[in-house]
Design a protein around this motif. Structure first.
Motif, short mmCIF file in Angstrom:
data_model
loop_
_atom_site.label_atom_id
_atom_site.label_comp_id
_atom_site.label_asym_id
_atom_site.label_seq_id
_atom_site.Cartn_x
_atom_site.Cartn_y
_atom_site.Cartn_z
N LEU A 103 45.18 51.11 38.11
CA LEU A 103 45.66 49.92 38.80
C LEU A 103 45.01 48.65 38.26
CD1 LEU A 103 45.83 51.15 42.51
CD2 LEU A 103 47.74 50.75 40.95
N LEU A 104 43.74 48.74 37.89
CA LEU A 104 43.07 47.57 37.32
C LEU A 104 43.65 47.25 35.94
CD1 LEU A 104 40.94 45.41 37.68
CD2 LEU A 104 39.22 47.01 36.80
N CYS A 105 43.95 48.27 35.14
CA CYS A 105 44.61 48.04 33.84
C CYS A 105 45.95 47.34 34.04
CB CYS A 105 44.81 49.35 33.10
SG CYS A 105 43.30 50.07 32.39
N GLU A 106 46.72 47.81 35.02
CA GLU A 106 48.02 47.20 35.29
C GLU A 106 47.86 45.76 35.79
OE1 GLU A 106 49.87 49.84 38.05
OE2 GLU A 106 49.88 51.53 36.62
N ALA A 107 46.82 45.51 36.60
CA ALA A 107 46.57 44.16 37.08
C ALA A 107 46.20 43.23 35.93
CB ALA A 107 45.44 44.18 38.12
N VAL A 357 49.04 44.74 44.38
CA VAL A 357 49.06 46.21 44.39
C VAL A 357 47.64 46.77 44.41
CG1 VAL A 357 49.79 48.28 43.14
CG2 VAL A 357 51.28 46.26 43.21
N LEU A 358 46.79 46.22 43.56
CA LEU A 358 45.41 46.70 43.48
C LEU A 358 44.66 46.50 44.79
CD1 LEU A 358 42.91 47.68 41.83
CD2 LEU A 358 42.52 45.28 41.24
N ARG A 359 44.69 45.30 45.34
CA ARG A 359 43.88 45.03 46.52
C ARG A 359 44.42 45.77 47.75
NH1 ARG A 359 45.27 38.57 47.37
NH2 ARG A 359 47.43 38.84 48.06
#
Length: 474
Positions: A103-107, A357-359
């Motif tokens: 998710l962090l990569c996508e962010a 999405v991440l948070r």
């Protein structure tokens, strides 16, 4: 004359369109209470801005409401109000860490989608180390940059080690107060709004360096504290205990015992602060000093703005929960310094930790003990993510990068004093304050207040000149 302006951040907090401000007349009214906000807390209480007819909101203010009327704030990440999170006993920690990484990569990918040559502001701490790991996968063409602003910092070695191990280019910029101030003054006419965050001049220095080195975008690792949580440690608890809103005799801070002793000055300054406002960083002007600088009893109106947030503060069951609310309120400064300087430099700006999405996944799907662990260990999930690739790092011992040498800025005293003379219609008491404290600026307590004036005065002068008077807030 243009009508009232209302600016709202995008849902992920990464974008604000400042174009409605570009055609404003230079003589637009400055908000007197917002000036008091800046002097008292180093930022303007949201949703207000330095202009009386411009409102701006980043978090906690739902879109669609009239921010010029009775703005309603609600803190969305109060842990006690969250649905039940998964039980730690049934958590698959390696799977959660892998999901966090993805998710962090996508962010990072989304935040940098419109950047050809992104630069990551890499402090060397947990958040930026974790983000650098995602950056190496999502944007390996990025450059990391670390700002060395003070002798107390030790994260540069950590940042450099992390970047090199990940195969990322790393640069270091050492704070030179005079250079940073010149760069700030050069961008002041293009800055859409004003804040006085204590890393404001660091950011002006950095974005100028990034733009001059061919960068077109900045990634910042801010934004995760409200949903991860902010455990209270003894320095924060001590500040809360000290804050009593006392009115001390003026001569106390000017005694020979106190005036050159930073810890004692800071403690006495804290005694004069509101308990909740003491959670905001840095040494700032007391209410009495604010009224003397502006030659009007306006500090109380600034403090009254805290009432917008009072219900959420009262609903916070612990001091840690109150710190989450404070971290959201102070986003007006923490994000503002990046937004305003990047906009002035023509750079794009992204905050991957603000990715929706991440948070939402972290707040709802990660067990409590991976947010704050036993003994108040913060961001356990982030620590486990880092541990996949790195073990002990220097940031574990002490913290600090991207600070600014406020005492070193005192070398610009004559220039700031000249600004104060030109701005007497705005801040009649500034020249006298500067003259009275000229020989105390080696003490960081007084130097921090000098910093606030050094940031505010040239921006204000660039907008309205020396003849205009500020307007009262509605």
């Amino acid at each position: 004359m243009p009508g009232p302006i209302q600016l709202m951040a995008a849902a992920d907090g990464r974008r604000i369109d400042f174009s409605p401000l570009r055609d404003r007349p230079r003589s637009a009214a400055i908000d007197l209470v917002s000036m008091a906000d800046l002097l008292r807390n180093a930022f303007v209480y949201p949703p207000h801005s330095i202009y009386s007819d411009v409102k701006i909101a980043i978090s906690g203010f739902e879109p669609g409401q009239d921010l010029h009327a009775q703005p309603r704030f609600h803190f969305p990440y109060q842990s006690s109000a969250a649905p039940a999170r998964p039980d730690m006993a049934h958590a698959d920690c390696p799977l959660l860490v892998e999901r966090y990484h993805r998710l962090l990569c996508e962010a990072v990918t989304r935040a940098s989608a419109d950047m050809r040559t992104p630069w990551l502001l890499q402090s060397g701490g947990k958040d930026s180390t974790s983000m650098a790991m995602a950056l190496a996968e999502a944007r390996p063409d990025a450059t990391c940059v670390t700002y060395l602003g003070g002798r107390e910092e030790n994260e540069v070695d950590s940042a450099r080690f992390v970047a090199r191990q990940l195969g990322l280019r790393h640069e270091t910029l050492v704070c030179e107060p005079g250079r940073a101030y010149d760069r700030y003054l050069a961008m002041v006419p293009q800055m859409p709004l004003l804040t006085a965050d204590f890393a404001m001049l660091s950011y002006a220095d950095l974005v100028t360096e990034i733009a001059g080195s061919g960068g077109d975008g900045v990634l910042d690792a801010l934004g995760s504290d409200p949903y991860f949580g902010l455990p209270l440690r003894w320095p924060q608890l001590l500040r809360v205990v000290l804050a009593r809103r006392l009115c001390l005799p003026e001569g106390v801070l000017h005694s020979s015992l106190v005036s050159r002793n930073f810890p004692l000055s800071y403690a006495l300054g804290s005694l004069q602060m509101d308990r909740f406002e003491r959670s905001f960083p840095g040494s700032r002007f007391t209410d009495r000093e604010v009224d003397e600088l502006l030659c009007l009893p306006v500090a109380g109106a600034s403090r009254q703005r805290l009432e917008t947030f009072r219900a959420d503060i009262a609903a916070a069951p612990t001091l840690e929960a109150q710190r989450r609310v404070a971290a959201t309120i102070v986003e007006a400064a923490t994000f503002g310094k990046g937004m305003y300087t990047a906009d002035a430099a023509g750079l794009r700006l992204g905050y991957p930790y603000c990715d929706t999405v991440l948070r939402e996944w972290i707040f709802h799907e990660v067990p409590d003990r991976l947010l704050i662990g036993p003994g108040g260990v913060n961001k356990v999930l982030v620590r486990q993510h880092i541990a996949r690739q790195f073990r002990q790092l220097p940031y574990v011992r002490a913290k600090g990068s991207f600070r600014f040498d406020v005492c070193g800025l005192a070398g610009r005293f004559d220039q700031v004093h000249d600004f104060a003379l030109q701005a007497r219609a705005l801040m009649p008491g500034a020249p006298a304050w500067l003259e009275r404290h000229r020989h105390q600026l080696g003490n960081k307590y007084f130097a921090s207040k000098f910093y606030l004036l050094a940031v505010m005065l040239p921006w204000l002068l660039s907008r309205i000149g020396s003849a205009e008077t500020p307007a009262h807030a509605r």
